[in-house]
Design an enzyme around this catalytic site. Sequence first.
Site, mmCIF file in Angstrom:
data_model
loop_
_atom_site.group_PDB
_atom_site.id
_atom_site.type_symbol
_atom_site.label_atom_id
_atom_site.label_comp_id
_atom_site.label_asym_id
_atom_site.label_seq_id
_atom_site.Cartn_x
_atom_site.Cartn_y
_atom_site.Cartn_z
ATOM 1 N N TYR A 37 0.832 -1.208 0.000
ATOM 2 C CA TYR A 37 0.000 0.000 0.000
ATOM 3 C C TYR A 37 0.858 1.246 0.000
ATOM 4 O O TYR A 37 2.080 1.182 0.180
ATOM 5 C CB TYR A 37 -0.973 -0.008 1.186
ATOM 6 C CG TYR A 37 -0.358 0.301 2.541
ATOM 7 C CD1 TYR A 37 0.492 -0.585 3.181
ATOM 8 C CD2 TYR A 37 -0.645 1.503 3.189
ATOM 9 C CE1 TYR A 37 1.034 -0.306 4.429
ATOM 10 C CE2 TYR A 37 -0.112 1.793 4.443
ATOM 11 C CZ TYR A 37 0.726 0.883 5.049
ATOM 12 O OH TYR A 37 1.264 1.177 6.275
ATOM 13 N N ARG A 56 8.209 4.497 -4.426
ATOM 14 C CA ARG A 56 8.251 3.482 -3.352
ATOM 15 C C ARG A 56 7.222 2.386 -3.629
ATOM 16 O O ARG A 56 7.476 1.214 -3.388
ATOM 17 C CB ARG A 56 7.993 4.156 -1.998
ATOM 18 C CG ARG A 56 8.092 3.192 -0.827
ATOM 19 C CD ARG A 56 8.054 3.913 0.504
ATOM 20 N NE ARG A 56 6.760 4.536 0.747
ATOM 21 C CZ ARG A 56 6.500 5.357 1.758
ATOM 22 N NH1 ARG A 56 7.441 5.649 2.633
ATOM 23 N NH2 ARG A 56 5.298 5.874 1.916
ATOM 24 N N ARG A 104 -7.633 -20.978 -1.817
ATOM 25 C CA ARG A 104 -6.766 -20.311 -0.847
ATOM 26 C C ARG A 104 -5.446 -21.067 -0.783
ATOM 27 O O ARG A 104 -5.346 -22.104 -0.132
ATOM 28 C CB ARG A 104 -7.416 -20.265 0.539
ATOM 29 C CG ARG A 104 -6.565 -19.511 1.546
ATOM 30 C CD ARG A 104 -7.106 -19.561 2.950
ATOM 31 N NE ARG A 104 -6.215 -18.842 3.856
ATOM 32 C CZ ARG A 104 -5.082 -19.348 4.357
ATOM 33 N NH1 ARG A 104 -4.698 -20.592 4.063
ATOM 34 N NH2 ARG A 104 -4.331 -18.621 5.171
ATOM 35 N N HIS A 106 -1.041 -20.476 -0.625
ATOM 36 C CA HIS A 106 -0.032 -19.455 -0.343
ATOM 37 C C HIS A 106 0.768 -19.088 -1.587
ATOM 38 O O HIS A 106 1.118 -17.932 -1.787
ATOM 39 C CB HIS A 106 0.923 -19.930 0.763
ATOM 40 C CG HIS A 106 0.270 -19.955 2.112
ATOM 41 N ND1 HIS A 106 -0.695 -20.880 2.455
ATOM 42 C CD2 HIS A 106 0.427 -19.167 3.207
ATOM 43 C CE1 HIS A 106 -1.092 -20.654 3.692
ATOM 44 N NE2 HIS A 106 -0.431 -19.621 4.165
ATOM 45 N N LYS A 150 6.312 -1.659 2.243
ATOM 46 C CA LYS A 150 5.071 -1.135 2.814
ATOM 47 C C LYS A 150 3.959 -2.161 2.559
ATOM 48 O O LYS A 150 3.062 -1.983 1.733
ATOM 49 C CB LYS A 150 4.748 0.235 2.183
ATOM 50 C CG LYS A 150 3.913 1.113 3.098
ATOM 51 C CD LYS A 150 3.975 2.558 2.638
ATOM 52 C CE LYS A 150 2.913 3.418 3.288
ATOM 53 N NZ LYS A 150 3.001 3.554 4.735
ATOM 54 N N GLU A 184 12.710 2.754 14.797
ATOM 55 C CA GLU A 184 11.543 3.280 14.075
ATOM 56 C C GLU A 184 10.370 3.358 15.054
ATOM 57 O O GLU A 184 10.476 2.867 16.183
ATOM 58 C CB GLU A 184 11.194 2.308 12.920
ATOM 59 C CG GLU A 184 10.428 2.922 11.770
ATOM 60 C CD GLU A 184 10.269 1.963 10.572
ATOM 61 O OE1 GLU A 184 10.564 0.757 10.711
ATOM 62 O OE2 GLU A 184 9.843 2.438 9.509
ATOM 63 N N LEU A 207 11.135 1.353 6.979
ATOM 64 C CA LEU A 207 10.476 1.918 5.803
ATOM 65 C C LEU A 207 11.206 3.179 5.350
ATOM 66 O O LEU A 207 11.470 4.056 6.181
ATOM 67 C CB LEU A 207 9.015 2.261 6.122
ATOM 68 C CG LEU A 207 8.227 2.555 4.851
ATOM 69 C CD1 LEU A 207 7.854 1.268 4.143
ATOM 70 C CD2 LEU A 207 7.000 3.380 5.143
#
Length: 283
Positions: A37, A56, A104, A106, A150, A184, A207
């Site tokens: 995101y 980014r 479902r 992985h 992120k 951080e 980040l």
Amino acid sequence: MTNKNNSPAFFNGNYMTIDQVAISPFDRGFLLGDSIYEVIPVYNGTMLGGEKHCQRLLHGLHAVGIESPYTLDGWQDVAAPVLLEGQAAQLIYIQVTRGAEQVRKHRFPIAAPPTVLIFSIAFSPSVSELYPGCAGHLQEDLRWQRCSLKSTSLMGNVLAYQQLYSDGVANDEALLVRNDRVVEAPSSNLFMAKDGVIFTPPIDNILPGVTRALVIDIAEDLGINMREEAPSIELFKSADEVWVTNSMEELKPIISIDGRPVGEGVPGEIWRQLFESFQTLKG
Ligand SMILES: Cc1ncc(COP(=O)(O)O)c(C=O)c1O
């Protein structure tokens, strides 16, 4: 009766309202947290650091093997129409998941285009010249080992803030410690100043914050010495000033660490200079 949200959104190639967005239960962002995101601040209709944020995003997507449906300019163009009218400050939220497959598993899906969702949220900058400062609390960093991405897999960050809430200090800040160094905060980068020198952890496994990069540029312009180094807990506790940075809170001063005042226990002079210069970047 539910509250209607008619704010604009972009979802998988189409503009609609947020209420009209329908995400599959098989979407990997929902099932597995398999998504990246981005959050871009917008002041008076102009993105601050828009290109850096989209860079980014592209970097994060590439790093996890999600093919970006848009180019650097393309992301900024596709996001622009979701801006809310008449808002002095807003945050564009972009999420790109690895898509939906009707199983479902992985492993990556065999054939599924990424899911793209973009919308905007109004906000009021919470920190001003008169901001009294925020208390900080050291916590062990329980997040995964690729914090430079992120990713929406934010369980470690969620638990860090929930810890503050459970401790009755929900409005304070968590300061995360890895190998005896403060690296951080759960949604911000970290700075401290000691004897006129600024320390900020290098972006090896945190980040690469866009606000962090803008603040480093400002500090350079102002001729303030800067060291990209994560402070030991001991050095951190002896700081004259501490602040954290992110796109929503900009530069937020931390005035105590685990109950002991930082410097004079009020936002410091270096923070003030950087904060003032930062305001001039906003459109
Ligand atoms: C863990 C973490 N560090 C730092 C930041 C600051 O990044 P930016 O300045 O680009 O908002 C964020 C922002 O959400 C974050 O989640």
